[in-house]
Design a protein around this motif. Structure first.
Motif, mmCIF file in Angstrom:
data_model
loop_
_atom_site.group_PDB
_atom_site.id
_atom_site.type_symbol
_atom_site.label_atom_id
_atom_site.label_comp_id
_atom_site.label_asym_id
_atom_site.label_seq_id
_atom_site.Cartn_x
_atom_site.Cartn_y
_atom_site.Cartn_z
ATOM 1 N N LEU A 26 0.684 -1.156 -0.061
ATOM 2 C CA LEU A 26 -0.171 0.010 0.003
ATOM 3 C C LEU A 26 0.781 1.243 -0.066
ATOM 4 C CD1 LEU A 26 -2.897 -0.273 2.350
ATOM 5 C CD2 LEU A 26 -3.072 0.086 -0.133
ATOM 6 N N ASP A 27 1.853 1.388 0.710
ATOM 7 C CA ASP A 27 2.797 2.451 0.575
ATOM 8 C C ASP A 27 3.143 2.737 -0.641
ATOM 9 O OD1 ASP A 27 2.403 2.679 3.451
ATOM 10 O OD2 ASP A 27 4.509 1.776 4.112
ATOM 11 N N ALA A 28 3.779 2.000 -1.495
ATOM 12 C CA ALA A 28 4.297 2.366 -2.726
ATOM 13 C C ALA A 28 3.044 2.578 -3.599
ATOM 14 C CB ALA A 28 4.871 0.799 -3.239
ATOM 15 N N LYS A 29 1.933 1.959 -3.474
ATOM 16 C CA LYS A 29 0.754 2.291 -4.244
ATOM 17 C C LYS A 29 0.372 3.681 -3.976
ATOM 18 C CE LYS A 29 -4.339 1.095 -4.542
ATOM 19 N NZ LYS A 29 -4.929 0.074 -4.935
ATOM 20 N N ASN A 30 0.284 4.064 -2.518
ATOM 21 C CA ASN A 30 -0.366 5.384 -2.436
ATOM 22 C C ASN A 30 0.768 6.510 -2.810
ATOM 23 O OD1 ASN A 30 -2.574 4.279 -1.356
ATOM 24 N ND2 ASN A 30 -1.633 4.288 0.962
ATOM 25 N N LYS A 31 2.172 6.191 -2.711
ATOM 26 C CA LYS A 31 2.940 7.493 -3.013
ATOM 27 C C LYS A 31 2.929 7.392 -4.433
ATOM 28 C CE LYS A 31 7.925 7.837 -2.204
ATOM 29 N NZ LYS A 31 9.015 6.754 -2.317
ATOM 30 N N PRO B 37 -2.865 0.192 -9.203
ATOM 31 C CA PRO B 37 -2.892 1.310 -8.885
ATOM 32 C C PRO B 37 -4.161 2.032 -8.391
ATOM 33 C CG PRO B 37 -2.933 1.010 -10.959
ATOM 34 C CD PRO B 37 -2.773 -0.063 -10.767
ATOM 35 N N LEU B 38 -3.771 3.431 -7.419
ATOM 36 C CA LEU B 38 -4.784 4.013 -7.122
ATOM 37 C C LEU B 38 -5.757 4.548 -8.060
ATOM 38 C CD1 LEU B 38 -4.805 5.111 -4.014
ATOM 39 C CD2 LEU B 38 -3.431 6.975 -4.694
ATOM 40 N N ASP B 39 -4.943 5.161 -9.209
ATOM 41 C CA ASP B 39 -5.531 5.785 -10.474
ATOM 42 C C ASP B 39 -4.459 5.527 -11.555
ATOM 43 O OD1 ASP B 39 -7.362 7.064 -12.092
ATOM 44 O OD2 ASP B 39 -7.306 8.988 -10.487
ATOM 45 N N THR B 40 -4.915 5.962 -12.726
ATOM 46 C CA THR B 40 -4.004 5.777 -13.668
ATOM 47 C C THR B 40 -3.827 7.554 -14.398
ATOM 48 O OG1 THR B 40 -5.618 5.108 -15.308
ATOM 49 C CG2 THR B 40 -4.140 3.461 -14.232
ATOM 50 N N ASP B 41 -2.962 7.654 -14.957
ATOM 51 C CA ASP B 41 -3.055 8.973 -15.880
ATOM 52 C C ASP B 41 -3.170 8.745 -17.411
ATOM 53 O OD1 ASP B 41 -1.795 10.983 -17.506
ATOM 54 O OD2 ASP B 41 -0.092 11.365 -16.460
ATOM 55 N N ASP B 42 -4.185 9.308 -17.921
ATOM 56 C CA ASP B 42 -4.832 8.848 -19.134
ATOM 57 C C ASP B 42 -4.516 9.969 -20.105
ATOM 58 O OD1 ASP B 42 -6.458 10.717 -18.307
ATOM 59 O OD2 ASP B 42 -8.656 9.213 -18.849
ATOM 60 N N SER B 43 -3.640 10.903 -19.894
ATOM 61 C CA SER B 43 -3.354 11.884 -20.659
ATOM 62 C C SER B 43 -3.066 11.881 -22.199
ATOM 63 C CB SER B 43 -2.318 13.233 -20.125
ATOM 64 O OG SER B 43 -1.221 12.445 -19.812
ATOM 65 N N LYS B 44 -2.273 10.610 -22.328
ATOM 66 C CA LYS B 44 -1.662 10.292 -23.752
ATOM 67 C C LYS B 44 -3.116 9.958 -24.649
ATOM 68 C CE LYS B 44 2.858 9.851 -23.967
ATOM 69 N NZ LYS B 44 3.055 11.204 -23.156
ATOM 70 N N ALA B 45 -3.959 9.177 -24.074
ATOM 71 C CA ALA B 45 -5.382 8.826 -24.737
ATOM 72 C C ALA B 45 -6.024 10.132 -24.972
ATOM 73 C CB ALA B 45 -6.107 7.988 -24.065
ATOM 74 N N ARG B 46 -6.193 11.041 -23.892
ATOM 75 C CA ARG B 46 -6.669 12.312 -24.341
ATOM 76 C C ARG B 46 -6.041 13.010 -25.279
ATOM 77 N NH1 ARG B 46 -10.177 14.132 -20.043
ATOM 78 N NH2 ARG B 46 -10.596 12.491 -18.412
ATOM 79 N N GLU B 47 -4.728 13.193 -25.379
ATOM 80 C CA GLU B 47 -3.818 14.074 -26.393
ATOM 81 C C GLU B 47 -4.115 13.174 -28.054
ATOM 82 O OE1 GLU B 47 0.257 14.110 -25.268
ATOM 83 O OE2 GLU B 47 -0.536 15.055 -23.491
ATOM 84 N N ASP B 48 -3.977 11.784 -27.857
ATOM 85 C CA ASP B 48 -3.794 11.345 -29.321
ATOM 86 C C ASP B 48 -5.218 11.076 -29.983
ATOM 87 O OD1 ASP B 48 -1.036 11.364 -28.583
ATOM 88 O OD2 ASP B 48 -0.855 9.193 -28.920
ATOM 89 N N TRP B 49 -6.065 10.603 -29.173
ATOM 90 C CA TRP B 49 -7.353 10.233 -29.727
ATOM 91 C C TRP B 49 -8.440 10.818 -29.047
ATOM 92 C CZ3 TRP B 49 -9.985 6.352 -26.652
ATOM 93 C CH2 TRP B 49 -9.180 5.676 -25.742
ATOM 94 N N ARG B 50 -8.173 11.879 -28.435
ATOM 95 C CA ARG B 50 -9.296 12.865 -27.738
ATOM 96 C C ARG B 50 -10.284 11.992 -26.653
ATOM 97 N NH1 ARG B 50 -7.399 14.715 -32.305
ATOM 98 N NH2 ARG B 50 -8.646 13.226 -33.483
ATOM 99 N N TRP B 51 -9.724 10.994 -25.996
ATOM 100 C CA TRP B 51 -10.680 10.471 -25.297
ATOM 101 C C TRP B 51 -10.890 11.273 -24.101
ATOM 102 C CZ3 TRP B 51 -13.502 6.996 -22.929
ATOM 103 C CH2 TRP B 51 -13.520 6.981 -21.481
ATOM 104 N N LYS B 52 -12.406 11.140 -23.974
ATOM 105 C CA LYS B 52 -13.099 12.095 -22.746
ATOM 106 C C LYS B 52 -14.358 11.245 -22.307
ATOM 107 C CE LYS B 52 -14.023 16.910 -21.810
ATOM 108 N NZ LYS B 52 -15.303 16.798 -21.273
ATOM 109 N N PRO B 53 -14.109 10.770 -20.995
ATOM 110 C CA PRO B 53 -15.248 10.053 -20.518
ATOM 111 C C PRO B 53 -16.661 10.902 -20.482
ATOM 112 C CG PRO B 53 -13.837 10.509 -18.761
ATOM 113 C CD PRO B 53 -13.296 10.773 -19.781
#
Ligand code: SER
Length: 339
Positions: free
Chosen positions: A133-138, A301-317
C-alpha cells in the motif's frame, strides 16, 4: 469469395454485449460472434454469424480464416483475474495461447488482403504491480510505462500479450523477406474496473463495486470483500465501449503508442458505498474482507494517468461518478430489478 466481416471473441461477455450493440448501430458491417456459450437472445439478431466454440480450437480458427475477410478483430475472450488465480495454467492457455492464435489469424488475413487488419486487445490495470500500500499510495496516478510489475496471473498474461501485439505489429518475422510489411494494426486499452447496468461481472477482482451496486438495486445484502479505503479507478460500460470505438476509428498517424490508459473516476469502496446509499437508502452493505483478494487490489494502482489517450485520440469519458450513477446506472438498474 470470402465474406467481409469483423470478428468478436468473448462475444457473450460483459463487454461483448455493449460492443455488439454499438458496432451494429454504427457500422454497416457483418459481425461474426464467437463465444464458448450461446449468445444472448437479445444479441443474436445483431450478428451475421454466431459461433459457439473455443478460441483454442485451431480448426475453428482455420475455418474462420477460410470463410471470412476480417477488417477488424476485437479479441475480448479471457479468464478474469480471480478465476485466473485458481486456474493459472488454464488462464495462460486462454489469455496467452488464445491471443497468440488470434494474432496469427490477423497476420494471415493481413498478408492475404494486403492491408493490415485492425486488432483490438483489452488490457487492464492488472498489468501494474505494487509491492504494498505504501508504494501504491506514493505513486498516485501512474502513466503507461511505469510500475509494470504484475503479481497476478491475469496481469502477467495481459502485459505479455500487449508486448506480443506490439511485436506482431512492428517486428513480426523481422529477419524474413517480408520484414518491411505490417500485417496488423494493434490497438490496446488498459481498462480500469468497469461498471455495467446490464450485467454483473464474474470472476474479476474489481467486482466489489458493481456487485455492491447491483445488490443494492436488487434489495439484497452485500458484504464488500475489500477494506473501505481501497481505491482503484473505474468507468461505466458505455464509456468503455465508446473508448473502443474511438481508438479503433482514430487515424493511425494520431496514435503514438499501441497501449493506452483510460479512466473515469477512482472512488474508495466507502465513497462508493455512500453514493449507493444516497440512491438506495435501505441498502444493507457491510464489509467482510477477503485478505487474499484484498492483496490483489492493493497491488493495482490508486489511479492511472490517461493524458496520452486524451491527447492522441481525444479520449474523454461522458460519465463521471455523479452523472454515471444518476443518468445511467441507477435508472437502468431500477428498471431492470423493478419486479
Ligand atoms: N476488472 C478486471 C478483473 O477484476 C481487471 O481488469 O479481473
Amino acid at each position: 469469395m470470402r465474406k467481409p466481416a469483423i470478428l468478436i471473441t468473448g462475444a457473450n461477455g460483459e463487454m461483448g454485449h455493449g460492443l455488439i450493440t454499438a458496432l451494429h448501430a454504427r457500422n454497416n458491417v457483418s459481425i461474426v460472434a464467437l463465444d464458448l456459450n450461446p449468445l444472448d437472445k437479445a444479441l443474436s439478431g445483431l450478428v451475421y454469424e454466431e459461433l459457439i466454440g473455443n478460441i483454442l480450437d485451431q480448426s475453428l480458427i482455420e475455418q474462420l480464416n477460410g470463410e471470412y475477410e476480417f477488417d477488424a478483430i476485437y479479441h475480448l475472450a479471457a479468464l478474469l483475474s480471480t478465476r485466473a488465480e485458481f486456474s493459472p495454467r488454464a488462464a495462460h492457455d486462454v489469455n496467452v495461447g488464445g491471443t497468440l492464435s488470434l494474432l496469427n489469424l490477423a497476420v494471415e488475413q493481413g498478408r492475404s488482403r494486403g492491408v493490415p487488419v485492425k486488432f483490438f486487445f483489452p488490457s487492464s490495470i492488472a498489468v501494474y504491480g505494487f509491492s504494498g500500500l505504501d508504494a501504491k499510495n506514493k505513486a498516485g496516478a501512474i502513466p503507461e510505462d511505469s510500475h509494470r510489475n504484475p503479481s497476478t496471473m491475469y496481469g502477467c498474461n495481459k502485459l505479455y500479450c500487449e508486448h506480443l501485439g506490439h511485436y506482431y505489429m512492428h517486428y513480426f518475422q523481422r529477419l524474413g523477406a517480408d520484414n518491411n510489411r505490417c500485417f496488423i494494426d494493434f490497438r490496446s486499452i488498459r481498462f480500469p474496473g468497469i461498471i455495467s447496468s446490464k450485467t454483473i461481472p464474474s470472476a474479476g477482482t474489481s467486482d466489489y463495486i458493481p456487485e455492491m451496486l447491483h445488490a443494492a438495486a436488487k434489495g439484497e445484502p452485500y458484504q464488500c470483500f475489500v477494506r473501505e479505503d481501497t481505491q482503484i479507478p473505474f468507468m461505466t460500460m458505455p464509456d468503455a465501449i465508446f473508448a473502443i470505438t474511438s481508438i479503433m476509428s482514430a487515424p493511425a498517424e494520431d496514435l503514438s503508442r499501441t497501449v493506452y490508459n483510460i479512466r473515469s473516476f477512482a472512488p474508495s469502496a466507502e465513497v462508493f458505498r455512500q453514493r449507493v446509499l444516497e440512491y438506495f437508502p435501505q441498502a444493507d452493505i457491510g464489509y467482510h474482507i477477503t485478505e487474499k483478494r484484498q492483496k490483489m487490489v492493493d497491488s493495482w494502482p490508486l489511479d492511472t494517468d490517461d493524458s496520452k489517450a486524451r491527447e492522441d485520440w481525444r479520449w474523454k469519458p461522458v460519465h463521471g461518478l455523479d452523472n454515471g450513477l444518476k443518468d445511467y446506472l441507477v435508472p437502468e438498474l431500477k428498471e431492470m430489478y423493478k419486479d
